[in-house]
Design a protein around this motif. Structure first.
Motif, PDB file in Angstrom:
ATOM      1  N   ALA A 180      50.196  53.500  -1.018  1.00  0.00           N
ATOM      2  CA  ALA A 180      49.579  52.209  -0.737  1.00  0.00           C
ATOM      3  C   ALA A 180      48.628  51.892  -1.885  1.00  0.00           C
ATOM      4  CB  ALA A 180      48.821  52.272   0.588  1.00  0.00           C
ATOM      5  N   TYR A 182      50.118  46.267  -5.396  1.00  0.00           N
ATOM      6  CA  TYR A 182      50.517  44.958  -4.892  1.00  0.00           C
ATOM      7  C   TYR A 182      50.787  44.017  -6.047  1.00  0.00           C
ATOM      8  CZ  TYR A 182      48.259  47.105  -0.940  1.00  0.00           C
ATOM      9  OH  TYR A 182      47.914  48.007   0.024  1.00  0.00           O
ATOM     10  N   THR A 183      51.601  43.011  -5.792  1.00  0.00           N
ATOM     11  CA  THR A 183      51.686  41.961  -6.796  1.00  0.00           C
ATOM     12  C   THR A 183      50.377  41.174  -6.718  1.00  0.00           C
ATOM     13  OG1 THR A 183      52.727  40.438  -5.260  1.00  0.00           O
ATOM     14  CG2 THR A 183      54.199  41.766  -6.637  1.00  0.00           C
ATOM     15  N   THR A 234      50.205  38.678  -3.900  1.00  0.00           N
ATOM     16  CA  THR A 234      49.984  39.250  -2.571  1.00  0.00           C
ATOM     17  C   THR A 234      48.498  39.538  -2.391  1.00  0.00           C
ATOM     18  OG1 THR A 234      52.179  40.237  -2.611  1.00  0.00           O
ATOM     19  CG2 THR A 234      50.629  41.126  -1.003  1.00  0.00           C
ATOM     20  N   LEU A 240      45.897  38.053   0.352  1.00  0.00           N
ATOM     21  CA  LEU A 240      45.081  38.913   1.215  1.00  0.00           C
ATOM     22  C   LEU A 240      43.608  38.511   1.119  1.00  0.00           C
ATOM     23  CD1 LEU A 240      46.696  42.433   0.655  1.00  0.00           C
ATOM     24  CD2 LEU A 240      46.620  41.154   2.803  1.00  0.00           C
ATOM     25  N   GLU A 291      43.461  35.747   3.977  1.00  0.00           N
ATOM     26  CA  GLU A 291      43.198  36.662   5.092  1.00  0.00           C
ATOM     27  C   GLU A 291      41.773  37.205   5.060  1.00  0.00           C
ATOM     28  OE1 GLU A 291      45.811  36.872   7.089  1.00  0.00           O
ATOM     29  OE2 GLU A 291      47.350  36.089   5.743  1.00  0.00           O
ATOM     30  N   MET A 348      40.112  42.791   1.468  1.00  0.00           N
ATOM     31  CA  MET A 348      40.070  43.339   0.105  1.00  0.00           C
ATOM     32  C   MET A 348      41.012  44.526  -0.038  1.00  0.00           C
ATOM     33  SD  MET A 348      38.225  42.040  -2.269  1.00  0.00           S
ATOM     34  CE  MET A 348      37.567  43.279  -3.380  1.00  0.00           C
ATOM     35  N   PRO A 349      41.985  44.446  -0.953  1.00  0.00           N
ATOM     36  CA  PRO A 349      42.932  45.552  -1.099  1.00  0.00           C
ATOM     37  C   PRO A 349      42.435  46.697  -1.982  1.00  0.00           C
ATOM     38  CG  PRO A 349      43.621  43.697  -2.442  1.00  0.00           C
ATOM     39  CD  PRO A 349      42.369  43.277  -1.754  1.00  0.00           C
ATOM     40  N   GLU A 361      49.322  59.311  -0.592  1.00  0.00           N
ATOM     41  CA  GLU A 361      49.259  58.307   0.471  1.00  0.00           C
ATOM     42  C   GLU A 361      48.674  57.012  -0.075  1.00  0.00           C
ATOM     43  OE1 GLU A 361      47.078  60.339   3.506  1.00  0.00           O
ATOM     44  OE2 GLU A 361      48.875  61.361   4.242  1.00  0.00           O
ATOM     45  N   HIS A 362      47.527  57.136  -0.766  1.00  0.00           N
ATOM     46  CA  HIS A 362      46.913  55.962  -1.368  1.00  0.00           C
ATOM     47  C   HIS A 362      46.795  56.190  -2.868  1.00  0.00           C
ATOM     48  CE1 HIS A 362      44.442  52.436  -1.922  1.00  0.00           C
ATOM     49  NE2 HIS A 362      44.758  52.096  -0.698  1.00  0.00           N
ATOM     50  N   ALA A 366      58.546  43.229  -0.304  1.00  0.00           N
ATOM     51  CA  ALA A 366      57.409  43.049   0.608  1.00  0.00           C
ATOM     52  C   ALA A 366      56.271  42.208   0.046  1.00  0.00           C
ATOM     53  CB  ALA A 366      56.875  44.391   1.089  1.00  0.00           C
ATOM     54  N   GLY A 367      56.474  41.559  -1.103  1.00  0.00           N
ATOM     55  CA  GLY A 367      55.414  40.724  -1.674  1.00  0.00           C
ATOM     56  C   GLY A 367      54.963  39.630  -0.713  1.00  0.00           C
ATOM     57  N   SER A 378      54.386  41.300   3.535  1.00  0.00           N
ATOM     58  CA  SER A 378      53.428  42.297   4.016  1.00  0.00           C
ATOM     59  C   SER A 378      52.172  41.698   4.650  1.00  0.00           C
ATOM     60  CB  SER A 378      53.111  43.394   2.999  1.00  0.00           C
ATOM     61  OG  SER A 378      53.143  42.977   1.706  1.00  0.00           O
ATOM     62  N   PRO A 379      51.545  40.642   4.086  1.00  0.00           N
ATOM     63  CA  PRO A 379      50.388  40.087   4.815  1.00  0.00           C
ATOM     64  C   PRO A 379      50.757  39.641   6.233  1.00  0.00           C
ATOM     65  CG  PRO A 379      50.433  39.227   2.577  1.00  0.00           C
ATOM     66  CD  PRO A 379      51.732  39.967   2.786  1.00  0.00           C
ATOM     67  N   ILE A 419      51.281  42.749   8.487  1.00  0.00           N
ATOM     68  CA  ILE A 419      49.978  43.314   8.846  1.00  0.00           C
ATOM     69  C   ILE A 419      49.372  42.544  10.013  1.00  0.00           C
ATOM     70  CG2 ILE A 419      47.600  43.684   8.019  1.00  0.00           C
ATOM     71  CD1 ILE A 419      48.796  43.986   5.197  1.00  0.00           C
ATOM     72  N   TYR A 438      42.367  45.666  10.903  1.00  0.00           N
ATOM     73  CA  TYR A 438      43.075  45.540   9.627  1.00  0.00           C
ATOM     74  C   TYR A 438      42.860  46.744   8.710  1.00  0.00           C
ATOM     75  CZ  TYR A 438      44.219  40.697  10.687  1.00  0.00           C
ATOM     76  OH  TYR A 438      44.733  39.557  11.260  1.00  0.00           O
ATOM     77  N   LYS A 454      50.264  51.779   5.180  1.00  0.00           N
ATOM     78  CA  LYS A 454      51.624  51.659   4.670  1.00  0.00           C
ATOM     79  C   LYS A 454      52.487  52.712   5.347  1.00  0.00           C
ATOM     80  CE  LYS A 454      54.231  51.795   0.337  1.00  0.00           C
ATOM     81  NZ  LYS A 454      55.004  53.042   0.459  1.00  0.00           N
ATOM     82  N   GLY A 466      50.835  55.765   7.251  1.00  0.00           N
ATOM     83  CA  GLY A 466      49.971  56.745   7.897  1.00  0.00           C
ATOM     84  C   GLY A 466      48.950  57.346   6.951  1.00  0.00           C
ATOM     85  N   GLY A 467      48.149  58.279   7.464  1.00  0.00           N
ATOM     86  CA  GLY A 467      47.148  58.974   6.649  1.00  0.00           C
ATOM     87  C   GLY A 467      46.182  58.007   5.990  1.00  0.00           C
ATOM     88  N   ASP A 468      45.977  58.226   4.683  1.00  0.00           N
ATOM     89  CA  ASP A 468      45.026  57.395   3.932  1.00  0.00           C
ATOM     90  C   ASP A 468      45.667  56.162   3.317  1.00  0.00           C
ATOM     91  OD1 ASP A 468      42.899  59.108   4.369  1.00  0.00           O
ATOM     92  OD2 ASP A 468      43.436  60.382   2.666  1.00  0.00           O
ATOM     93  N   SER A 469      46.886  55.856   3.714  1.00  0.00           N
ATOM     94  CA  SER A 469      47.601  54.780   3.015  1.00  0.00           C
ATOM     95  C   SER A 469      47.238  53.396   3.531  1.00  0.00           C
ATOM     96  CB  SER A 469      49.109  55.006   3.096  1.00  0.00           C
ATOM     97  OG  SER A 469      49.556  54.850   4.428  1.00  0.00           O
ATOM     98  N   VAL A 470      45.933  53.145   3.685  1.00  0.00           N
ATOM     99  CA  VAL A 470      45.505  51.840   4.206  1.00  0.00           C
ATOM    100  C   VAL A 470      45.855  50.745   3.204  1.00  0.00           C
ATOM    101  CG1 VAL A 470      43.675  52.697   5.688  1.00  0.00           C
ATOM    102  CG2 VAL A 470      43.178  52.191   3.290  1.00  0.00           C
ATOM    103  N   ILE A 471      46.121  49.568   3.731  1.00  0.00           N
ATOM    104  CA  ILE A 471      46.520  48.441   2.892  1.00  0.00           C
ATOM    105  C   ILE A 471      45.282  47.743   2.340  1.00  0.00           C
ATOM    106  CG2 ILE A 471      47.865  46.303   2.807  1.00  0.00           C
ATOM    107  CD1 ILE A 471      49.525  48.713   3.658  1.00  0.00           C
ATOM    108  N   VAL A 472      44.301  47.529   3.199  1.00  0.00           N
ATOM    109  CA  VAL A 472      43.068  46.881   2.745  1.00  0.00           C
ATOM    110  C   VAL A 472      41.894  47.801   3.074  1.00  0.00           C
ATOM    111  CG1 VAL A 472      43.991  44.566   2.977  1.00  0.00           C
ATOM    112  CG2 VAL A 472      42.755  45.579   4.888  1.00  0.00           C
ATOM    113  N   LEU A 473      40.834  47.700   2.261  1.00  0.00           N
ATOM    114  CA  LEU A 473      39.700  48.605   2.421  1.00  0.00           C
ATOM    115  C   LEU A 473      38.627  47.998   3.314  1.00  0.00           C
ATOM    116  CD1 LEU A 473      39.331  49.817  -1.267  1.00  0.00           C
ATOM    117  CD2 LEU A 473      40.715  50.788   0.569  1.00  0.00           C
TER     118      LEU A 473
END
Lengths: 424, 487
Positions: free
Chosen positions: A134, A137-138, A141, A145, A149, A152-153, A221-222, B439-440, B443-444, B447, B458, B463, B465-472
């Protein structure tokens, strides 16, 4: 089946401007079909200013620019269907669409205008090696966000590609408190507008690394980091030049691709250079009664040019629908060619009907590399009819020349116009 | 207390779970990931092999053939796509054609049906886009293509509907065999007590096995990289094209996928890190240079993504299946590399037969073998689509424009048994985000739907599981607005 004079696929800046002019040209029912829940297309998320200098003589934000056209189109009497997806357009212009309310339905269109816009080139298509965590992103996108939305990514950012959205997002992320480590560009020049480099990077001390690329992404993962390296003239990474950045976000701004799935399905001829339909001076595609404008036709740098081209497409579509295609285009077709290579890559339009053309036709194109103090030349068959000196020509900025009916009529039996760049 | 604990919710664990759910038994599956099918099972060639390749007499040969034969009914029961498109093993050197006969003989010995050598015009007619160098091929009509996600999800969901419990984010940290002969499986802060353990832990199956047995096994991850092509090239070939192994190497396969893309790969490299599914510049270059040995060139501009998967390579030269010698009722389903996907239903059946006998379990009378899948809007007719939207208007809203996936499908994927909780979970079940824009655009939106359907904030939506969060976090303005509301 309902009949509509002009069906416009896409309610972004191109679709809206086309709707306004189709109505102004006297069309009966003009219907704009938009897949999103609001009109305005990508402008809605472009909250920065700089839109509309040519069209309105003032600097507007994206939503403001869109709003002006939404009002104009509404006042002109265009109709809109939101949250509606077009699934198919047949060669005889039966449009199949769907939404939650009406289900699946078909409309018979007098003329169709393709105005679906474009999408960003994703990570997969760039073949960046490494993990797929994760945090990648483009730029568009990320823009959605953040600006729509409110999410913050990332906080530590690297941006690959210096297209305009990437530059804009470098500034936007910085203003939101993120740290943009660098904007990395594969080419030896930026593909974005000069003004964006100054206002979005230089003003915020964000480094622009030209002739560099991301050669690896890290993190399971990230995203935890990326490795950037310099590239040689062959655009391959040069060993020993690697720079490591700790980051939680990689944004990609590596080119836009016109979204012509529907056009291809319909059988419209597509240019391999622009990835958009091949059109004549009326913006009509290879299928009679099907027109195209905006970023689905060719990717623009300024929305003002989109509105202008779409305005013409709307007008011609209205004429076509009113006359049921009875009035043939002119009989004297002049091919408009690009020289190709590093010079002029393509032209829009790619043909002009001299006997039915407007008094003036604007031919737009992009170049394949950077030129300083070079000439844009237009040849009518073998005769040079235009020779304009330009301070700078770059792939990031669209170029244009104007051709008059008078010029073309003065040459008998003219078959071909060629646009090229000539260096001294 | 459980009758059996299955460790791992990949295709093997899911198959074992489904077969065990036919029995009157208390069974659970412990998975360290956040979803089913997140390890080795999710990234492979997606081929149902005919069975000419394994050495006769091995478990691989036996289970490959059995698994292949089970596939038609299984996929019909589970409502998932499966297509017997046939395979061609192509030879590009006339001097090597004898090796095709060797494969043919081996296939016959293994019990593969319909094998024959094809040459000349017939071969070109079958597959016009073979490279000009191809001189002959072994044709295996029973070879097929499948979606590994849907196969795993289908079997797991069906097991769940038949009473098997699934626990996610449960990484097994230790197993104790007590004096009463029961196993205490520690995972996270929980302990699962069970009569039997079924080890289907993929590349980690050695670590699980070695927790209870002194007869150590080793599983080495062998990485394979792939390139996936746009659907525009989806009919480049219609059969799965293998290259006949030569002295220069094994070659790569080129195959249509069951969803209409073109897939090329894999490379084959032993690595040490069991989670390293990174792609490499060298690996992708290798795929690109080898794929055109067997087929006419594919345009590199049409690659929509590249990815890597791991094979769980055992050290015994065959699947490692059976009860551990010094640990009664501990059953390994290990070293499940190719043809593991094909063999999985047969492996599951073998595990269940063993459990039935060893634990003295009875068969259920009310086992439901059919599972209803998620409707795939993109594949429906005009009338079917109209009907679906009438029944549930959410099917009238397209979320993923590239793959024509509707909101109805995404909501279905979240709400169904073992529903999706992450972007990848939604993607694997519905294909939202698997198309050319990767997914461009969607994905929003996805979510948002996950947030609405699950109530997850949010910042907690991931993405995979684990630490794979999309937004912080929220943006400044949003955070201020939220603050004001509180004040």
């Amino acid at each position: 089946m309902n009949s509509v004079d002009v069906v416009i696929i896409g309610g972004g800046p191109a679709g809206l401007a086309a709707a306004v002019s189709a109505k102004e040209a006297g069309s009966g029912k003009v219907l704009v079909i938009e897949r999103n829940n609001e009109l305005g297309g990508i402008l809605v998320q472009c909250i920065h200013n700089g839109f509309g200098l040519h069209t309105f003589g003032e600097e507007l934000t994206g939503p403001e620019y869109a709003d002006r056209y939404i009002k104009k189109a509404t006042e002109a009497g265009a109709e809109f269907l939101l949250n509606t997806m077009v699934l198919d357009i047949s060669g005889d212009r039966v449009v199949t669409a769907m939404n939650e309310k009406d289900g699946l339905f078909q409309i018979k269109a007098g003329a169709v205008i393709l105005a679906m816009g474009c999408r960003e080139r994703p990570r997969g298509a760039l073949n960046i090696p490494g993990s797929r965590p994760a945090g990648i992103y483009t730029a568009g996108t990320a823009q959605r966000l953040i600006n729509i939305e409110g999410l913050m990514p990332g906080k530590e950012v690297v941006i690959l590609g210096s297209g305009d959205i990437g530059l804009i997002m470098a500034r936007r992320m910085t203003l939101e408190g993120a740290h943009v480590n660098a904007v990395v560009e594969l080419m030896p020049y930026s593909t974005g507008l000069r003004r964006n480099i100054v206002q979005c990077l230089d003003d915020f001390n964000i480094p622009l690394l030209l002739s560099h690329t991301v050669i690896r992404t890290e993190g399971k993962e990230h995203l935890t980091g990326v490795v950037v390296a310099e590239v040689g003239p062959d655009r391959k990474p040069v060993p020993g030049t690697e720079i490591h950045y700790d980051c939680d976000c990689l944004l990609l701004s590596c080119g836009l691709i016109p979204e012509n799935e529907l056009s291809r399905q319909t059988g419209v001829a597509i240019s391999p250079v622009t990835n958009g339909p091949v059109v004549d001076d009326t913006f009509e595609t290879s299928i009679p009664g099907v027109f195209s404008c905006g970023n689905v036709l060719h990717v623009h740098d300024l929305v003002d040019y989109v509105s202008e081209e779409a305005g013409k497409a709307g007008r011609y579509a209205a004429v076509y629908a009113r006359k049921h295609g009875a009035e043939e285009r002119g009989s004297h077709r002049i091919e408009v060619c690009a020289e190709g290579g590093r010079g002029v890559r393509y032209t829009v339009p790619s043909s002009i009907y001299e006997d039915s053309m407007d008094e003036k036709v604007t031919v737009r194109f992009r170049v394949g590399s950077v030129f300083k103090w070079a000439y844009i030349s237009v040849y009518a068959d073998d005769e040079r009819i235009l020779h304009q000196k330009k301070k700078i020509l770059t792939p990031g900025e669209m170029c244009q020349v104007q051709i008059t009916k008078e010029q073309l009529q003065s040459i008998s039996g003219l078959k071909k116009l060629t646009v090229k760049i000539e260096e001294e | 207390m459980y009758d059996a604990v299955i460790i791992g919710a990949g295709v093997t664990g899911a198959a074992a779970a489904r077969e065990l759910s036919r029995l009157q038994a208390k069974v659970c599956v412990l998975e360290k990931g956040e979803d089913v099918c997140v390890g080795t099972s999710k990234a492979n060639s997606a081929i149902i092999h005919a069975g000419y390749d394994p050495v006769p007499g091995t478990l691989m040969a036996k289970l490959n053939i059995e698994g292949n034969e089970m596939m038609d009914k299984l996929c019909a029961d589970l409502d998932i796509p499966f297509q017997r498109n046939g395979a061609l093993i192509v030879c590009t050197d006339p001097a090597e054609e004898g090796k095709l006969d060797t494969l043919l003989q081996r296939g016959i010995e293994n019990g593969v049906k319909g094998l024959r050598i094809v040459k000349g015009e017939e071969l070109r007619e079958m597959e016009p886009n073979l490279s000009d160098d191809v001189t002959a091929a072994l044709y295996a009509p029973t070879s097929g293509i499948i979606c590994p996600f849907e196969l795993t999800c289908g079997m797991a969901e069906n097991a769940c509907e038949n009473g098997v419990q699934f626990f996610f984010d449960q990484k097994v940290s230790g197993i104790i065999h007590d004096q009463d002969g029961l196993y205490h499986v520690k995972a996270g802060d929980k302990e699962y007590v069970t009569r039997a353990v079924i080890n289907a832990a993929g590349v980690y199956a050695d670590e699980i096995h070695n927790m209870v047995s002194s007869e150590k096994i080793t599983i080495r991850p062998r990485r394979g990289e792939y390139c996936l092509y746009d659907k525009e090239l989806g009919d480049h070939v219609t059969h799965t094209i293998f290259q006949l192994p030569t002295d220069k190497g094994k070659g790569v396969l080129v195959t249509p996928t069951v969803h209409g893309n073109m897939l090329a790969g894999p490379t084959s490299d032993f690595i040490t890190d069991k989670d390293d599914t990174s792609t490499t510049a060298e690996g992708i270059a290798e795929v690109l240079s080898k794929e055109c040995i067997s087929v006419k060139p594919l345009s590199g501009r049409k690659i929509i993504t590249s990815f890597a998967g791991l094979r769980a390579h055992g050290d015994k030269g065959d699947f490692i299946i059976g009860e551990a010698e010094d640990a009664p009722l501990f059953y390994d389903l290990a070293g499940i590399e190719s043809p593991g996907l094909t063999s999985s239903p047969a492996i599951g059946k073998m595990a269940a037969e063993w459990a039935e006998k060893a634990l003295g379990l009875k068969r259920k009378e009310d086992f439901r073998e059919k599972r209803k899948g998620i409707p795939h809007f993109a594949e429906l007719s005009f009338e079917e689509r109209q009907k679906l939207i009438r029944e549930d208007p959410l099917y009238g809203q397209i979320v993923c424009r590239c793959e024509t996936v509707t909101e109805g499908e995404i909501v279905n994927a979240i709400r169904r048994p073992l529903g999706a909780r992450s972007l990848d979970g939604v993607k694997r079940r519905t294909r939202a985000g698997m198309g050319r824009c990767q997914a461009g655009f969607c994905s929003p939106k996805v979510i948002d739907i996950i947030h609405r359907e699950t109530g997850l904030p949010y910042e907690k939506i991931t993405k995979c599981g684990g630490d794979s969060v999309i937004v912080l976090q929220h943006t400044k303005e949003q955070a201020e607005d939220a603050g004001e509301e509180k004040a």
